[in-house]
Write an enzyme that holds these catalytic residues in place. Sequence first.
Site, PDB file in Angstrom:
ATOM      1  NE  ARG A  88     -24.781  67.579 -38.640  1.00 23.10           N
ATOM      2  CZ  ARG A  88     -23.829  66.879 -39.261  1.00 23.10           C
ATOM      3  NH1 ARG A  88     -23.413  65.742 -38.761  1.00 23.10           N
ATOM      4  NH2 ARG A  88     -23.329  67.329 -40.373  1.00 23.10           N
ATOM      5  NE  ARG A 127     -16.480  65.335 -48.290  1.00 27.56           N
ATOM      6  CZ  ARG A 127     -17.141  65.671 -47.182  1.00 27.56           C
ATOM      7  NH1 ARG A 127     -16.618  65.421 -46.002  1.00 27.56           N
ATOM      8  NH2 ARG A 127     -18.306  66.263 -47.259  1.00 27.56           N
ATOM      9  NE  ARG A 161     -20.653  63.547 -47.775  1.00 27.51           N
ATOM     10  CZ  ARG A 161     -20.489  63.982 -46.526  1.00 27.51           C
ATOM     11  NH1 ARG A 161     -19.469  63.553 -45.798  1.00 27.51           N
ATOM     12  NH2 ARG A 161     -21.326  64.842 -45.995  1.00 27.51           N
ATOM     13  NE  ARG A 172     -23.192  69.011 -45.927  1.00 26.25           N
ATOM     14  CZ  ARG A 172     -22.056  68.592 -46.512  1.00 26.25           C
ATOM     15  NH1 ARG A 172     -21.916  68.650 -47.820  1.00 26.25           N
ATOM     16  NH2 ARG A 172     -21.090  68.114 -45.777  1.00 26.25           N
TER      17      ARG A 172
HETATM   18  P1  AP5 Z   1     -13.592  65.936 -43.880  1.00 28.33           P
HETATM   19  O1  AP5 Z   1     -12.663  65.364 -42.874  1.00 28.33           O
HETATM   20  O2  AP5 Z   1     -14.369  64.996 -44.736  1.00 28.33           O
HETATM   21  O3  AP5 Z   1     -14.554  67.010 -43.177  1.00 28.33           O
HETATM   22  P2  AP5 Z   1     -15.779  66.794 -42.177  1.00 28.33           P
HETATM   23  O4  AP5 Z   1     -15.677  67.843 -41.120  1.00 28.33           O
HETATM   24  O5  AP5 Z   1     -15.845  65.373 -41.734  1.00 28.33           O
HETATM   25  O6  AP5 Z   1     -16.946  67.180 -43.167  1.00 28.33           O
HETATM   26  P3  AP5 Z   1     -18.365  66.503 -43.468  1.00 28.33           P
HETATM   27  O7  AP5 Z   1     -18.872  67.190 -44.727  1.00 28.33           O
HETATM   28  O8  AP5 Z   1     -18.287  65.010 -43.519  1.00 28.33           O
HETATM   29  O9  AP5 Z   1     -19.174  66.968 -42.260  1.00 28.33           O
HETATM   30  P4  AP5 Z   1     -20.674  67.054 -42.157  1.00 28.33           P
HETATM   31  O10 AP5 Z   1     -20.786  67.222 -40.714  1.00 28.33           O
HETATM   32  O11 AP5 Z   1     -21.351  68.068 -42.988  1.00 28.33           O
HETATM   33  O12 AP5 Z   1     -21.190  65.693 -42.860  1.00 28.33           O
HETATM   34  P5  AP5 Z   1     -21.723  64.334 -42.240  1.00 28.33           P
HETATM   35  O13 AP5 Z   1     -21.236  63.240 -43.093  1.00 28.33           O
HETATM   36  O14 AP5 Z   1     -21.484  64.291 -40.781  1.00 28.33           O
HETATM   37  O15 AP5 Z   1     -12.702  66.936 -44.804  1.00 28.33           O
HETATM   38  C1  AP5 Z   1     -13.297  67.575 -45.938  1.00 28.33           C
HETATM   39  C2  AP5 Z   1     -12.263  67.623 -47.079  1.00 28.33           C
HETATM   40  O16 AP5 Z   1     -11.157  68.422 -46.678  1.00 28.33           O
HETATM   41  C3  AP5 Z   1     -11.671  66.239 -47.444  1.00 28.33           C
HETATM   42  O17 AP5 Z   1     -11.482  66.183 -48.824  1.00 28.33           O
HETATM   43  C4  AP5 Z   1     -10.314  66.200 -46.718  1.00 28.33           C
HETATM   44  O18 AP5 Z   1      -9.359  65.394 -47.401  1.00 28.33           O
HETATM   45  C5  AP5 Z   1      -9.923  67.682 -46.722  1.00 28.33           C
HETATM   46  N1  AP5 Z   1      -9.151  68.071 -45.539  1.00 28.33           N
HETATM   47  C6  AP5 Z   1      -9.406  67.731 -44.242  1.00 28.33           C
HETATM   48  N2  AP5 Z   1      -8.492  68.294 -43.420  1.00 28.33           N
HETATM   49  C7  AP5 Z   1      -7.679  69.024 -44.225  1.00 28.33           C
HETATM   50  C8  AP5 Z   1      -6.532  69.872 -43.972  1.00 28.33           C
HETATM   51  N3  AP5 Z   1      -6.071  70.053 -42.730  1.00 28.33           N
HETATM   52  N4  AP5 Z   1      -5.934  70.460 -45.011  1.00 28.33           N
HETATM   53  C9  AP5 Z   1      -6.386  70.288 -46.281  1.00 28.33           C
HETATM   54  N5  AP5 Z   1      -7.444  69.510 -46.591  1.00 28.33           N
HETATM   55  C10 AP5 Z   1      -8.087  68.893 -45.563  1.00 28.33           C
HETATM   56  O19 AP5 Z   1     -23.301  64.513 -42.422  1.00 28.33           O
HETATM   57  C11 AP5 Z   1     -23.909  64.474 -43.698  1.00 28.33           C
HETATM   58  C12 AP5 Z   1     -25.419  64.650 -43.537  1.00 28.33           C
HETATM   59  O20 AP5 Z   1     -25.966  63.576 -42.733  1.00 28.33           O
HETATM   60  C13 AP5 Z   1     -25.855  65.923 -42.798  1.00 28.33           C
HETATM   61  O21 AP5 Z   1     -25.942  67.042 -43.661  1.00 28.33           O
HETATM   62  C14 AP5 Z   1     -27.219  65.502 -42.237  1.00 28.33           C
HETATM   63  O22 AP5 Z   1     -28.218  65.531 -43.235  1.00 28.33           O
HETATM   64  C15 AP5 Z   1     -26.988  64.044 -41.841  1.00 28.33           C
HETATM   65  N6  AP5 Z   1     -26.516  63.899 -40.451  1.00 28.33           N
HETATM   66  C16 AP5 Z   1     -25.303  63.428 -40.047  1.00 28.33           C
HETATM   67  N7  AP5 Z   1     -25.212  63.449 -38.706  1.00 28.33           N
HETATM   68  C17 AP5 Z   1     -26.383  63.958 -38.244  1.00 28.33           C
HETATM   69  C18 AP5 Z   1     -26.883  64.248 -36.944  1.00 28.33           C
HETATM   70  N8  AP5 Z   1     -26.149  64.028 -35.839  1.00 28.33           N
HETATM   71  N9  AP5 Z   1     -28.128  64.769 -36.846  1.00 28.33           N
HETATM   72  C19 AP5 Z   1     -28.908  64.986 -37.939  1.00 28.33           C
HETATM   73  N10 AP5 Z   1     -28.482  64.736 -39.210  1.00 28.33           N
HETATM   74  C20 AP5 Z   1     -27.223  64.227 -39.354  1.00 28.33           C
END
Ligand code: AP5
Length: 215
Positions: A88, A127, A161, A172
């Site tokens: 990221r 979601r 969430r 975010r």
């Molecule tokens: P979904 O597939 O859940 O989307 P996503 O891209 O995975 O979204 P996230 O919110 O999980 O990504 P993120 O990167 O912000 O969060 P993360 O958990 O990594 O889809 C979203 C919704 O849309 C769902 O309801 C789905 O059903 C729907 N959908 C999907 N495709 C669709 C389509 N084609 N049509 C219609 N609907 C659809 O991170 C969370 C937190 O953790 C971060 O903010 C940070 O604080 C920390 N963190 C995580 N990784 C790191 C890192 N590498 N470095 C530092 N902090 C980190």
Amino acid sequence: MRLVLLGAPGSGKGTQAQRMQARHGVPQVSTGDLLREAVAAGTPLGRAAKIVMDAGQLVADDIMLGIIRERLARTDAACGFILDGFPRTIAQADGLAAQLADLGVALDAVVLLEIDPEILLRRLAGRRSCRRCGRVFHIETNPPRAGDRCTDGGPHDLFQRPDDNEETVRRRLAVYCERTQPLIEYYARKGMLRRIDADGTLDEVDKRLEAAITA
Ligand code: AP5
């Protein structure tokens, strides 16, 4: 297959990684899920991460690199992985490249899921995730078959969430623009970046993703 899925919050990284892992026989490695497991377990890392995640900010690079080093060393990742939410930052991408070089392997591709920010807000507001298996649903576009419960291996509760409220989502997205978007240029310069349109049905996006990684 060693793949990175890159994209803004809600672009569909987790949804597509979950679909791909069964098909390709390699694990989804979601740093968000790993952090949420630590939060649920109440570990010192989890307690510190919760404050950062609830604020919509990023957990420190050295902590994330340690988590990834440990996760990629597990046997199920020996033949490949789908990285979802990592790297990221440029520091994380440099650290990942060094870790993979130590292991004598390399990424096959980095796929960017491109989508309009207004669609992201609607996706994240609707979601719901399974508390037990982590499966991701959407109340309108991808609802669970059993109304408000996941039935994968038994009826399990769904939850929203805590970082999916509108204020935190906007933060975010701002953090994504500032810290993660530079990775697009980073991987494009290395000739590894493939772009796909992430707006469409789950199956349409799935097909574009498969086409991008086999191209
Ligand atoms: P979904 O597939 O859940 O989307 P996503 O891209 O995975 O979204 P996230 O919110 O999980 O990504 P993120 O990167 O912000 O969060 P993360 O958990 O990594 O889809 C979203 C919704 O849309 C769902 O309801 C789905 O059903 C729907 N959908 C999907 N495709 C669709 C389509 N084609 N049509 C219609 N609907 C659809 O991170 C969370 C937190 O953790 C971060 O903010 C940070 O604080 C920390 N963190 C995580 N990784 C790191 C890192 N590498 N470095 C530092 N902090 C980190």
